[in-house]
Write an enzyme that holds these catalytic residues in place. Structure first.
Site, short mmCIF file in Angstrom:
data_model
loop_
_atom_site.label_atom_id
_atom_site.label_comp_id
_atom_site.label_asym_id
_atom_site.label_seq_id
_atom_site.Cartn_x
_atom_site.Cartn_y
_atom_site.Cartn_z
N HIS A 133 73.80 25.13 70.94
CA HIS A 133 75.19 25.38 70.55
C HIS A 133 75.58 26.79 70.94
CE1 HIS A 133 75.21 21.67 68.16
NE2 HIS A 133 74.00 22.04 67.74
N GLY A 165 49.39 24.23 65.91
CA GLY A 165 50.31 23.20 65.44
C GLY A 165 51.52 23.75 64.70
N ALA A 183 49.11 28.74 64.10
CA ALA A 183 49.84 27.59 63.59
C ALA A 183 51.05 28.02 62.77
CB ALA A 183 48.92 26.72 62.74
N ARG A 206 45.77 40.59 67.32
CA ARG A 206 44.69 41.32 68.00
C ARG A 206 44.49 40.73 69.39
NH1 ARG A 206 39.27 39.20 64.76
NH2 ARG A 206 39.88 37.02 64.58
#
Length: 218
Positions: A133, A165, A183, A206
């Protein structure tokens, strides 16, 4: 053997038969869907479940060797599982390199998404190279909505990167070679080679070589 044990063994056997047949079924159906959508691909891919594809006639989608994916709730039991979505708008170019694996992902390409070789992308990760948008309220709130100020920028994921994930990768980001994204991260700035980043927003944690030194010292 008790009746309960026999029933459980039979159930397990049915599951094995199902997943073996699903692999073959997925390959046949996905091959047909790739062909219908004009995807350039190798026949050596492995798929569990059926992906969703929406490739514009003026878009490009190419896949390298040994691609594998898990798509759908029965083939990605890691929580928040969904089918894989591969969407390319007019003028977009989605490129997946060799030996790439992903699970329940969504790649939405309006400009360019390029994924290198040997990249692993965790469950429920999404990559957007567009804002979808306008950033201007006047255009965004108009009826019908205008796309004035809509921004797109390429996303590049280099060789050997590992994306944890439930990560969101936004437009204009480059993930460096062999870098790791933790994740649940939200990534909106580029990550150099051989670094670990995590968080919302993702920040430097790191270098990967420091992690390797810790593992070797144990």
């Amino acid at each position: 053997m008790t009746p309960a044990y026999i029933i459980r063994k039979f159930y397990r056997a049915l599951r094995v038969v199902y997943f073996k047949s699903a692999k073959n079924y997925s390959h046949v159906v996905t091959t047909f869907k790739f062909w219908l959508n004009g995807v350039s691909f190798n026949s050596d891919f492995t798929g569990y479940g059926i992906p969703i594809l929406d490739i514009n006639m003026k878009g490009k989608f190419s896949i390298g060797k040994k691609f594998w994916f898990n798509s759908g709730k029965y083939h990605a039991m890691g929580g928040r599982q969904q089918q894989c979505y591969f969407v390319v708008a007019a003028g977009g170019e989605l490129t997946i390199g060799d030996y790439v694996g992903c699970t329940s992902v969504a790649f939405i390409c309006h400009d360019k998404i390029k994924i290198g070789n040997h990249v692993k992308i965790g469950i429920n990760t999404v990559i957007y190279d567009t804002d979808f948008h306008s950033l201007y309220a006047e255009a965004r709130n108009d009826i019908p909505e205008r796309l004035d100020g809509l921004r797109t920028k390429p996303v590049i994921i280099k060789d050997g990167a590992f994306i944890g994930g439930h990560t969101t990768i936004l437009k204009g980001v480059t993930i460096g070679k062999n870098s790791i994204v933790g994740a649940g991260s939200v990534v909106f700035q580029s990550i150099p080679d051989e670094q670990i980043w995590a968080g919302n927003p993702a920040v430097y944690i790191r270098d990967t070589y420091k992690m390797e030194l810790e593992v070797c010292s144990r």
